[in-house]
Design a protein around this motif. Sequence first.
Motif, PDB file in Angstrom:
ATOM      1  N   THR A 241      42.940  54.482  30.336  1.00 33.61           N
ATOM      2  CA  THR A 241      41.463  54.371  29.403  1.00 33.61           C
ATOM      3  C   THR A 241      40.581  55.468  29.873  1.00 33.61           C
ATOM      4  O   THR A 241      39.465  55.663  29.013  1.00 33.61           O
ATOM      5  CB  THR A 241      40.955  53.182  29.792  1.00 33.61           C
TER       6      THR A 241
ATOM      7  N   LEU B 239      40.485  50.280  33.192  1.00 33.63           N
ATOM      8  CA  LEU B 239      42.241  49.758  33.427  1.00 33.63           C
ATOM      9  C   LEU B 239      42.721  51.133  33.508  1.00 33.63           C
ATOM     10  O   LEU B 239      42.327  52.302  32.710  1.00 33.63           O
ATOM     11  CB  LEU B 239      42.161  48.903  32.207  1.00 33.63           C
ATOM     12  N   LYS B 240      44.031  50.869  33.412  1.00 31.24           N
ATOM     13  CA  LYS B 240      45.018  52.356  33.418  1.00 31.24           C
ATOM     14  C   LYS B 240      44.841  52.809  32.108  1.00 31.24           C
ATOM     15  O   LYS B 240      44.707  52.095  31.019  1.00 31.24           O
ATOM     16  CB  LYS B 240      46.444  51.664  33.694  1.00 31.24           C
TER      17      LYS B 240
ATOM     18  N   ASP C  72      47.294  50.441  41.762  1.00 31.63           N
ATOM     19  CA  ASP C  72      48.443  49.720  41.074  1.00 31.63           C
ATOM     20  C   ASP C  72      48.788  48.705  41.370  1.00 31.63           C
ATOM     21  O   ASP C  72      49.257  48.333  42.608  1.00 31.63           O
ATOM     22  CB  ASP C  72      49.594  50.859  40.781  1.00 31.63           C
ATOM     23  N   GLU C  73      49.439  47.491  40.431  1.00 33.02           N
ATOM     24  CA  GLU C  73      49.938  46.285  40.984  1.00 33.02           C
ATOM     25  C   GLU C  73      50.849  46.341  41.982  1.00 33.02           C
ATOM     26  O   GLU C  73      51.330  45.634  42.822  1.00 33.02           O
ATOM     27  CB  GLU C  73      50.227  45.360  39.989  1.00 33.02           C
TER      28      GLU C  73
ATOM     29  N   GLU D 146      35.197  47.841  32.401  1.00 35.80           N
ATOM     30  CA  GLU D 146      35.509  46.482  32.721  1.00 35.80           C
ATOM     31  C   GLU D 146      34.243  45.962  33.629  1.00 35.80           C
ATOM     32  O   GLU D 146      33.981  44.769  33.313  1.00 35.80           O
ATOM     33  CB  GLU D 146      36.673  46.422  33.889  1.00 35.80           C
TER      34      GLU D 146
ATOM     35  N   THR E 104      44.657  51.721  37.783  1.00 35.95           N
ATOM     36  CA  THR E 104      43.252  51.065  37.501  1.00 35.95           C
ATOM     37  C   THR E 104      42.378  51.843  38.431  1.00 35.95           C
ATOM     38  O   THR E 104      42.634  51.799  39.676  1.00 35.95           O
ATOM     39  CB  THR E 104      43.418  49.637  37.755  1.00 35.95           C
TER      40      THR E 104
ATOM     41  N   LYS F  25      37.627  45.659  39.300  1.00 39.92           N
ATOM     42  CA  LYS F  25      37.983  46.701  38.391  1.00 39.92           C
ATOM     43  C   LYS F  25      37.055  47.300  37.641  1.00 39.92           C
ATOM     44  O   LYS F  25      36.172  46.816  37.402  1.00 39.92           O
ATOM     45  CB  LYS F  25      38.891  46.147  37.407  1.00 39.92           C
TER      46      LYS F  25
ATOM     47  N   THR G 105      41.715  53.717  43.220  1.00 45.27           N
ATOM     48  CA  THR G 105      42.496  53.244  42.329  1.00 45.27           C
ATOM     49  C   THR G 105      43.628  52.277  42.610  1.00 45.27           C
ATOM     50  O   THR G 105      43.936  52.264  43.959  1.00 45.27           O
ATOM     51  CB  THR G 105      43.373  54.615  41.705  1.00 45.27           C
TER      52      THR G 105
END
Length: 128
Positions: free
Chosen positions: A44, A41-42, A5-6, A89, A29, A38, A3
Amino acid sequence: MATQDENQPLQYTSVDNYQLTDDGKNAQTVICPNCRCKVLLKKTAELLNIDVFLPFMTARKDSNKEDTDQIDGEQLNQFWKVDNMYTFENVGFTKTVGSSIKYLICADCEIGPIGWHDINDKTTYLIA
């Protein structure tokens, strides 16, 4: 499954370190553990704990076994679940394995399985 995260470094999802939102969805994500593209997405997918035996991607018969119809595989018990295949994705599907299982693979690196789908259930797609 990894996973991302930005604002945080890459983290791998496991029983001990996955993160959920207040409504039980994935907080980060979900990415391919091989190429880091990916996959989801977060917010989902929801976490599903279910024990499922799945055959390996390449079914092999062991000549040393008495029962020559037995297929090797593994027991999995934790998945990210989505209800629609278009939620992903970047995921591809293999040909049907056994009578009803399709493995999910990363569409970028074509490595898998990263999840599975039972063709008899049109509303459950799982990423391990």
